[in-house]
Enzyme design. Structure first.
Site, PDB file in Angstrom:
ATOM      1  N   GLU A  83     -36.563  19.426 -27.997  1.00  0.00           N
ATOM      2  CA  GLU A  83     -35.165  19.824 -28.137  1.00  0.00           C
ATOM      3  C   GLU A  83     -34.175  18.817 -27.551  1.00  0.00           C
ATOM      4  O   GLU A  83     -33.036  18.748 -27.996  1.00  0.00           O
ATOM      5  CB  GLU A  83     -34.956  21.209 -27.496  1.00  0.00           C
ATOM      6  CG  GLU A  83     -34.706  21.206 -25.978  1.00  0.00           C
ATOM      7  CD  GLU A  83     -35.870  20.673 -25.145  1.00  0.00           C
ATOM      8  OE1 GLU A  83     -37.004  20.657 -25.654  1.00  0.00           O
ATOM      9  OE2 GLU A  83     -35.634  20.257 -23.996  1.00  0.00           O
TER      10      GLU A  83
ATOM     11  N   ARG B 202     -33.978  15.628 -27.726  1.00  0.00           N
ATOM     12  CA  ARG B 202     -33.534  14.623 -28.701  1.00  0.00           C
ATOM     13  C   ARG B 202     -32.524  15.210 -29.684  1.00  0.00           C
ATOM     14  O   ARG B 202     -31.669  14.496 -30.193  1.00  0.00           O
ATOM     15  CB  ARG B 202     -34.755  14.017 -29.415  1.00  0.00           C
ATOM     16  CG  ARG B 202     -35.559  15.001 -30.215  1.00  0.00           C
ATOM     17  CD  ARG B 202     -36.956  14.471 -30.555  1.00  0.00           C
ATOM     18  NE  ARG B 202     -37.872  14.525 -29.407  1.00  0.00           N
ATOM     19  CZ  ARG B 202     -39.129  14.102 -29.438  1.00  0.00           C
ATOM     20  NH1 ARG B 202     -39.623  13.580 -30.558  1.00  0.00           N
ATOM     21  NH2 ARG B 202     -39.890  14.194 -28.364  1.00  0.00           N
TER      22      ARG B 202
ATOM     23  N   ASP C 232     -39.735  22.613 -29.093  1.00  0.00           N
ATOM     24  CA  ASP C 232     -39.828  22.096 -27.724  1.00  0.00           C
ATOM     25  C   ASP C 232     -39.419  20.616 -27.651  1.00  0.00           C
ATOM     26  O   ASP C 232     -39.256  20.074 -26.564  1.00  0.00           O
ATOM     27  CB  ASP C 232     -41.265  22.283 -27.215  1.00  0.00           C
ATOM     28  CG  ASP C 232     -41.366  22.143 -25.707  1.00  0.00           C
ATOM     29  OD1 ASP C 232     -40.307  22.139 -25.035  1.00  0.00           O
ATOM     30  OD2 ASP C 232     -42.505  22.053 -25.204  1.00  0.00           O
TER      31      ASP C 232
ATOM     32  N   LYS D  43     -28.942  14.398 -21.012  1.00  0.00           N
ATOM     33  CA  LYS D  43     -29.561  15.632 -21.510  1.00  0.00           C
ATOM     34  C   LYS D  43     -29.417  16.709 -20.445  1.00  0.00           C
ATOM     35  O   LYS D  43     -29.874  16.543 -19.317  1.00  0.00           O
ATOM     36  CB  LYS D  43     -31.047  15.394 -21.807  1.00  0.00           C
ATOM     37  CG  LYS D  43     -31.854  16.688 -22.043  1.00  0.00           C
ATOM     38  CD  LYS D  43     -33.328  16.412 -22.351  1.00  0.00           C
ATOM     39  CE  LYS D  43     -34.143  17.708 -22.381  1.00  0.00           C
ATOM     40  NZ  LYS D  43     -35.576  17.495 -22.684  1.00  0.00           N
TER      41      LYS D  43
ATOM     42  N   LYS E 155     -43.647  26.987 -24.298  1.00  0.00           N
ATOM     43  CA  LYS E 155     -44.497  26.279 -23.339  1.00  0.00           C
ATOM     44  C   LYS E 155     -45.410  27.282 -22.638  1.00  0.00           C
ATOM     45  O   LYS E 155     -45.085  28.462 -22.530  1.00  0.00           O
ATOM     46  CB  LYS E 155     -43.612  25.624 -22.260  1.00  0.00           C
ATOM     47  CG  LYS E 155     -42.846  24.401 -22.705  1.00  0.00           C
ATOM     48  CD  LYS E 155     -42.061  23.815 -21.543  1.00  0.00           C
ATOM     49  CE  LYS E 155     -41.206  22.641 -21.970  1.00  0.00           C
ATOM     50  NZ  LYS E 155     -41.985  21.473 -22.408  1.00  0.00           N
TER      51      LYS E 155
ATOM     52  N   ASP F 187     -34.722  20.340 -16.304  1.00  0.00           N
ATOM     53  CA  ASP F 187     -34.620  19.610 -17.573  1.00  0.00           C
ATOM     54  C   ASP F 187     -33.180  19.175 -17.863  1.00  0.00           C
ATOM     55  O   ASP F 187     -32.869  18.725 -18.952  1.00  0.00           O
ATOM     56  CB  ASP F 187     -35.177  20.480 -18.708  1.00  0.00           C
ATOM     57  CG  ASP F 187     -35.721  19.658 -19.873  1.00  0.00           C
ATOM     58  OD1 ASP F 187     -35.973  18.454 -19.676  1.00  0.00           O
ATOM     59  OD2 ASP F 187     -35.876  20.225 -20.977  1.00  0.00           O
TER      60      ASP F 187
ATOM     61  N   ASP G  19     -35.767  24.836 -20.149  1.00  0.00           N
ATOM     62  CA  ASP G  19     -36.509  24.550 -21.374  1.00  0.00           C
ATOM     63  C   ASP G  19     -37.785  25.379 -21.422  1.00  0.00           C
ATOM     64  O   ASP G  19     -38.803  25.023 -20.834  1.00  0.00           O
ATOM     65  CB  ASP G  19     -36.842  23.047 -21.431  1.00  0.00           C
ATOM     66  CG  ASP G  19     -37.589  22.669 -22.703  1.00  0.00           C
ATOM     67  OD1 ASP G  19     -37.630  23.503 -23.641  1.00  0.00           O
ATOM     68  OD2 ASP G  19     -38.121  21.536 -22.771  1.00  0.00           O
TER      69      ASP G  19
HETATM   70  N1  BES Z   1     -38.340  18.702 -21.217  1.00  0.00           N
HETATM   71  C1  BES Z   1     -39.530  18.342 -21.880  1.00  0.00           C
HETATM   72  C2  BES Z   1     -40.181  17.086 -21.320  1.00  0.00           C
HETATM   73  C3  BES Z   1     -40.757  17.210 -19.928  1.00  0.00           C
HETATM   74  C4  BES Z   1     -42.058  17.619 -19.746  1.00  0.00           C
HETATM   75  C5  BES Z   1     -40.007  16.861 -18.844  1.00  0.00           C
HETATM   76  C6  BES Z   1     -42.581  17.700 -18.467  1.00  0.00           C
HETATM   77  C7  BES Z   1     -40.536  16.931 -17.558  1.00  0.00           C
HETATM   78  C8  BES Z   1     -41.830  17.356 -17.378  1.00  0.00           C
HETATM   79  C9  BES Z   1     -39.231  18.100 -23.353  1.00  0.00           C
HETATM   80  O1  BES Z   1     -38.216  18.866 -23.901  1.00  0.00           O
HETATM   81  C10 BES Z   1     -40.474  18.441 -24.099  1.00  0.00           C
HETATM   82  O2  BES Z   1     -40.836  19.574 -24.115  1.00  0.00           O
HETATM   83  N2  BES Z   1     -41.090  17.446 -24.720  1.00  0.00           N
HETATM   84  C11 BES Z   1     -42.274  17.631 -25.440  1.00  0.00           C
HETATM   85  C12 BES Z   1     -42.166  16.852 -26.712  1.00  0.00           C
HETATM   86  C13 BES Z   1     -43.212  17.180 -27.727  1.00  0.00           C
HETATM   87  C14 BES Z   1     -43.036  18.604 -28.212  1.00  0.00           C
HETATM   88  C15 BES Z   1     -43.093  16.208 -28.866  1.00  0.00           C
HETATM   89  C16 BES Z   1     -43.423  17.125 -24.577  1.00  0.00           C
HETATM   90  O3  BES Z   1     -43.236  16.174 -23.825  1.00  0.00           O
HETATM   91  O4  BES Z   1     -44.484  17.725 -24.618  1.00  0.00           O
HETATM   92 ZN    ZN Z   2     -36.795  19.518 -22.593  1.00  0.00          ZN
HETATM   93 MN    MN Z   3     -38.907  20.733 -24.575  1.00  0.00          MN
END
Ligand code: BES
Ligand code: ZN
Ligand code: MN
Length: 497
Positions: free
Chosen positions: A346, A348, A344, A262, A274, A285, A267
């Site tokens: 994204e 996946r 968010d 990824k 966010k 990210d 992000d």
């Molecule tokens: N890049 C983030 C995950 C992340 C969060 C990595 C904190 C490192 C530190 C990912 O794209 C994300 O935003 N995931 C969301 C998923 C949710 C919307 C289902 C998350 O983890 O909150």
């Molecule tokens: Zn992300």
């Molecule tokens: Mn995200």
């Protein structure tokens, strides 16, 4: 290729150094071996007096120095308690000592590891420990005075057989360490420097290592039907990219191993924005993709006898008038449709197309993807273990063993049809979120829908690829380079034999 901040590493047989700092490991009970004995012989009384003044017992963490030692030409002896002999870890030892001597003013340090009855591989890892602990990311510091910069430029390691330790380093640990450092740089670079196109251009330069590298722009990806990936980049002024790196060091026609990363260069969350506090961390990210690039550097650098394909999906996730909306339905390259309820989630979406492409185009024997996929994995495992999810027990075992061998910790978590069901929606084949519970697992279940029957594992590196708190002397910056060593172990153990 020349690597940024390349500490000069040399290996010699067991004899006292003639300049710089001599680092002498001494085990509990004052047991000394190899050239350490030679130093003591030469400087006898001086050494013994200093040791007793320091109440030195060889316990881990104890140190004393003999400055201007008599009878030898080094500037000082840096005697370091190495703890119990059977617990000695040359890599960690060298990392701790390097960290403490990095700014000492001295330019060269010699680690005396001869006569210790350790393997050449362990001795070679001392050089890795030193390089990782010396790693800095000062590119954008314009005001560093000389005393704020590392003075250390040369690391020597003595070992009973200089040839054996050099071989262990050149054939494995050195090139893999090059990859770790490269991956760290990618993660640490700010998002105005590393965005999909600049990232792809940087990776393209690695062709000089003998990798075959192809860059796919949005036009090509669209033609291939990668709408899930492309959808993530719609709000960005920067064009999304995919980079395919190939190393063909194995038997002709042998199925490759595929590693997929990824690479969200930033992000923001997109329209599902966010919060501002801490958002800056999302420059990292792309840590999964950095591990894949670093792994390919290791694989090419050590001329691995394996066929490996590395694929990274590069996008910037931004809110904008052109950005995708919560509720949008996109058709992935696999033909499956996805309702994007949260922009968010994204990573996946990017991986859905990258995995399907890897699987159908390269028909790999197995695939492993790495991704900073969920905040939830940090809640589960903190920053000490990455989360592993797999549809194949044998592959999961291989990863556990590669973790053990590389020191990059991982922990397997379950997949189950009951979790998979949480992705169902009336409006499409699936939605891209599964609700608050088991967030890392539902993310993995989502990916599983795009890998067919191929043995596959997903490693969630959100907690391990980037760290703001540190206690490991080898991890000196936000970007850790996690995954490079694990992937190289996995390939070496399962595809090169
Ligand atoms: N890049 C983030 C995950 C992340 C969060 C990595 C904190 C490192 C530190 C990912 O794209 C994300 O935003 N995931 C969301 C998923 C949710 C919307 C289902 C998350 O983890 O909150
Ligand atoms: Zn992300
Ligand atoms: Mn995200």
């Amino acid at each position: 290729m020349t690597w940024r901040f390349a500490l000069k590493i040399t290996f010699t047989g067991g004899k006292p150094a003639t300049s710089g700092i001599a680092v002498l490991p001494v085990f509990e009970g004052n047991k000394s071996f190899g050239s350490v004995k030679d130093y003591i012989k030469a400087g006898g009384a001086q050494y013994k007096d200093a040791a007793s003044a320091a109440k030195f017992k060889g316990k881990s963490g104890q140190v004393f120095d003999v400055y201007a030692p008599k009878g030898v030409k080094t500037s000082r002896l840096h005697v370091v308690g190495a703890g119990k002999k059977d617990k000695f870890d040359a890599e960690m030892f060298a990392a701790k000592v390097t960290k403490s001597l990095l700014m000492s003013g001295e330019t060269a340090v010699t680690f005396h590891l001869d006569g210790l009855d350790i393997s050449a591989d362990d001795a070679a890892r001392a050089a890795v420990g030193a390089r990782l602990a010396a790693y800095r990311f000062d590119n954008y510091k314009t005001k560093l005075t000389k005393d704020k910069k590392p003075s250390l430029t040369t690391v020597r390691v003595t070992y009973d057989s200089a040839a054996k330790v050099k071989k262990a380093y050149d054939n494995f640990h050195g090139p893999v360490c090059d990859g770790v450092i490269y991956a760290r740089d990618l993660v640490n670079e700010p998002p105005n420097k590393i965005y999909p196109k600049s990232y792809a251009a940087r990776v393209k330069k690695l062709e000089s290592l003998g990798l075959k590298i192809e860059v796919l722009g949005e036009k090509k990806m669209k033609a291939l039907g990668m709408n899930a990936l492309i959808g993530v980049g719609l709000g960005s002024a920067r064009e999304s990219q995919m980079v395919v790196m190939r190393w063909n060091g194995g038997k002709k026609g042998a199925k490759p191993a595929a590693i997929i990363g990824k690479g969200v260069t930033f992000d923001t969350g997109g329209i599902s924005l966010k919060p501002g506090a801490g958002m800056w961390d999302m420059k990292g990210d792309m840590g999964g993709s950095a591990a894949v690039v670093g792994a390919m550097i290791g694989i090419a650098g050590r001329k691995a006898k394996a066929n490996v394909v590395g694929i990274i999906g590069l996008v910037e996730n931004m809110p904008d008038g052109k950005a995708q909306l919560p509720g949008d339905v996109v058709k992935s390259m696999s033909g499956q449709t996805i309702e994007v309820l949260n922009t968010d989630a994204e990573g996946r979406l990017v991986l859905a197309d990258a995995l399907h492409y890897a699987n159908t185009k390269y028909k790999p024997a197995a695939m492993i993807n790495l991704a900073t996929l969920t905040g939830a994995i940090i809640i589960s495992l903190g920053h000490e273990h990455a989360g592993v999810f797999s549809n194949d027990d044998a592959l999961a075992e291989q990863i556990a063993s590669a973790s053990e061998g590389s020191g990059e910790r991982s922990w397997r978590l379950p997949l189950l049809p009951e979790y998979d069901k949480l992705l169902n929606t009336p409006n499409a084949d699936m939605k891209n979120i599964g609700g608050r519970e088991a967030g890392s697992i539902t993310a993995a279940q989502f990916l599983k829908r795009f890998v067919g029957d191929t043995p596959w594992a997903h490693i969630d590196v959100a907690g391990t690829a980037m760290k703001n708190k540190r206690h490991d002397p080898r991890e000196t910056t936000f970007g850790t380079g996690y995954g490079v060593r694990l992937l190289n172990h996995w390939i070496a153990d399962n595809y090169e034999g």
